[in-house]
Design a protein around this motif. Structure first.
Motif, short mmCIF file in Angstrom:
data_model
loop_
_atom_site.label_atom_id
_atom_site.label_comp_id
_atom_site.label_asym_id
_atom_site.label_seq_id
_atom_site.Cartn_x
_atom_site.Cartn_y
_atom_site.Cartn_z
N SER A 1 3.02 17.86 -14.07
CA SER A 1 2.84 19.57 -14.39
C SER A 1 3.30 20.13 -13.94
O SER A 1 2.91 21.87 -14.03
CB SER A 1 1.36 18.93 -14.94
N GLY A 2 2.79 20.24 -12.30
CA GLY A 2 2.87 20.86 -11.40
C GLY A 2 1.98 21.86 -10.51
O GLY A 2 1.37 22.44 -9.47
N GLU A 3 0.67 20.52 -10.71
CA GLU A 3 -0.62 20.72 -10.26
C GLU A 3 -0.28 20.75 -8.65
O GLU A 3 0.17 19.17 -8.03
CB GLU A 3 -1.70 20.52 -11.14
N ARG A 4 -1.17 21.24 -8.03
CA ARG A 4 -1.31 21.09 -6.79
C ARG A 4 -2.12 20.47 -6.31
O ARG A 4 -3.71 20.30 -6.42
CB ARG A 4 -0.96 21.88 -5.63
N ILE A 5 -2.24 18.79 -5.95
CA ILE A 5 -3.45 17.89 -5.96
C ILE A 5 -4.26 17.43 -3.98
O ILE A 5 -4.88 16.36 -3.75
CB ILE A 5 -4.22 17.25 -6.35
N GLY A 6 -2.82 17.96 -3.22
CA GLY A 6 -3.11 17.29 -1.72
C GLY A 6 -1.79 18.04 -1.20
O GLY A 6 -1.33 18.34 -1.80
N PRO A 7 -1.91 17.85 0.17
CA PRO A 7 -0.76 17.90 1.31
C PRO A 7 -0.25 17.71 1.00
O PRO A 7 1.11 18.49 1.55
CB PRO A 7 -1.61 17.10 2.25
N ASN A 8 1.04 17.22 -0.24
CA ASN A 8 1.98 16.75 -0.05
C ASN A 8 2.26 16.48 -1.89
O ASN A 8 3.63 16.20 -2.19
CB ASN A 8 2.56 14.86 0.07
N SER A 9 1.39 17.49 -1.97
CA SER A 9 2.12 18.39 -3.39
C SER A 9 3.22 18.52 -3.50
O SER A 9 4.01 18.35 -4.66
CB SER A 9 0.87 19.29 -3.67
N ILE A 10 3.83 18.93 -2.94
CA ILE A 10 5.12 20.08 -3.11
C ILE A 10 6.22 18.29 -3.12
O ILE A 10 7.21 19.03 -3.79
CB ILE A 10 5.45 21.01 -1.64
N LEU A 11 6.40 17.81 -1.88
CA LEU A 11 7.59 16.46 -2.44
C LEU A 11 7.17 15.82 -3.47
O LEU A 11 8.01 15.79 -4.10
CB LEU A 11 7.05 15.59 -1.19
N ALA B 1 2.21 6.80 7.86
CA ALA B 1 1.10 7.94 8.58
C ALA B 1 0.99 8.83 7.13
O ALA B 1 -0.64 8.28 6.99
CB ALA B 1 2.75 9.34 8.24
N SER B 2 0.93 10.14 6.61
CA SER B 2 0.49 10.44 5.62
C SER B 2 0.44 10.72 3.95
O SER B 2 0.07 11.23 3.39
CB SER B 2 0.25 12.14 6.05
N TYR B 3 1.37 9.09 4.24
CA TYR B 3 1.20 8.97 2.87
C TYR B 3 0.43 8.15 2.16
O TYR B 3 0.54 6.93 3.07
CB TYR B 3 2.39 9.08 2.41
N PRO B 4 0.19 8.23 1.29
CA PRO B 4 -1.04 7.14 1.05
C PRO B 4 -0.94 5.31 0.42
O PRO B 4 0.51 5.70 0.21
CB PRO B 4 -2.32 7.27 0.14
N LYS B 5 -1.23 4.40 0.81
CA LYS B 5 -0.61 3.47 0.02
C LYS B 5 -0.71 3.63 -1.18
O LYS B 5 -2.07 3.75 -2.16
CB LYS B 5 -2.41 2.16 0.82
N LEU B 6 -0.39 2.78 -2.11
CA LEU B 6 -0.34 2.79 -3.71
C LEU B 6 -0.49 1.22 -4.10
O LEU B 6 -0.88 1.13 -5.32
CB LEU B 6 1.08 3.46 -3.68
N SER B 7 -0.37 0.13 -3.08
CA SER B 7 -0.40 -1.63 -3.95
C SER B 7 -1.66 -1.48 -4.36
O SER B 7 -1.99 -2.49 -4.73
CB SER B 7 0.59 -2.02 -2.86
N LYS C 1 14.47 4.57 -5.14
CA LYS C 1 15.07 5.86 -4.98
C LYS C 1 14.12 6.96 -4.55
O LYS C 1 14.67 7.74 -3.19
CB LYS C 1 16.20 6.45 -5.83
N SER C 2 13.03 6.98 -4.51
CA SER C 2 12.28 8.21 -5.10
C SER C 2 10.88 8.01 -3.92
O SER C 2 10.15 8.62 -3.89
CB SER C 2 11.82 8.71 -6.10
N CYS C 3 10.31 7.14 -4.04
CA CYS C 3 8.77 6.61 -3.86
C CYS C 3 9.24 5.71 -1.90
O CYS C 3 7.72 6.45 -1.17
CB CYS C 3 8.24 5.77 -4.70
N ARG C 4 9.78 5.01 -1.89
CA ARG C 4 9.42 4.27 -0.29
C ARG C 4 9.62 4.65 1.21
O ARG C 4 9.53 4.14 1.31
CB ARG C 4 10.61 2.83 -0.50
N ALA C 5 10.77 5.49 0.41
CA ALA C 5 11.06 6.82 1.82
C ALA C 5 9.46 7.18 2.32
O ALA C 5 9.20 7.37 4.41
CB ALA C 5 11.95 7.84 1.87
N CYS C 6 8.77 7.43 1.68
CA CYS C 6 7.41 8.01 2.29
C CYS C 6 5.97 6.87 2.54
O CYS C 6 5.52 6.82 3.00
CB CYS C 6 7.17 9.04 1.56
N HIS C 7 6.13 6.01 0.89
CA HIS C 7 4.97 5.48 0.98
C HIS C 7 4.88 4.45 1.63
O HIS C 7 4.23 2.87 1.15
CB HIS C 7 4.44 5.19 -0.36
#
Length: 124
Positions: free
Chosen positions: A89-99, A67-73, A53-59
């Protein structure tokens, strides 16, 4: 799948944060569970639902990165859990933080543990 000993060690490390210093979040004391007991609590089916539902569309379908979404496996469960907690926690740590913040703030500690184990073991 990764070796069972690696999986059990990862589960134990992920769950240990809930029992840090023998204190639960409500201030009560409890001993940390045995690794085998924690392993029974990991719900990979629930994690798969969250991933789809939440991860595979980007990762990617197999957490291979797109693309700009990192490999997690190829990451360790502790790494994924740490990042998800930071995003939650709401901390931004990269370019895709808002998502990531939008998705992570809905996750419970149990969801994070389940998802971290699922992502690192399901796609080998």
């Amino acid at each position: 799948m990764k070796k069972c000993s690696t999986l059990f060690a990862s589960i134990a490390l992920l769950s240990s944060t809930a029992w840090a210093d023998g204190h639960l979040a409500d201030g009560s004391e409890e001993e940390a569970p045995e690794t085998a007991a924690v392993a029974e609590e990991v719900d990979l089916a629930a994690a798969e639902v969250i991933f789809r539902k939440s991860c595979r569309a980007c990762h990617g379908n197999k957490a291979q990165g797109v693309a700009s979404y990192p490999k997690l496996s190829d990451k360790e469960p502790e790494y994924i859990a740490e990042k998800l907690r930071i995003y939650r926690s709401g901390e931004r740590i990269g370019p895709n933080s808002i998502l990531m913040i939008q998705h992570a703030k809905k996750l419970s500690d149990e969801d994070i543990t389940n998802l971290s184990i699922y992502i690192t073991t399901a796609f080998e």
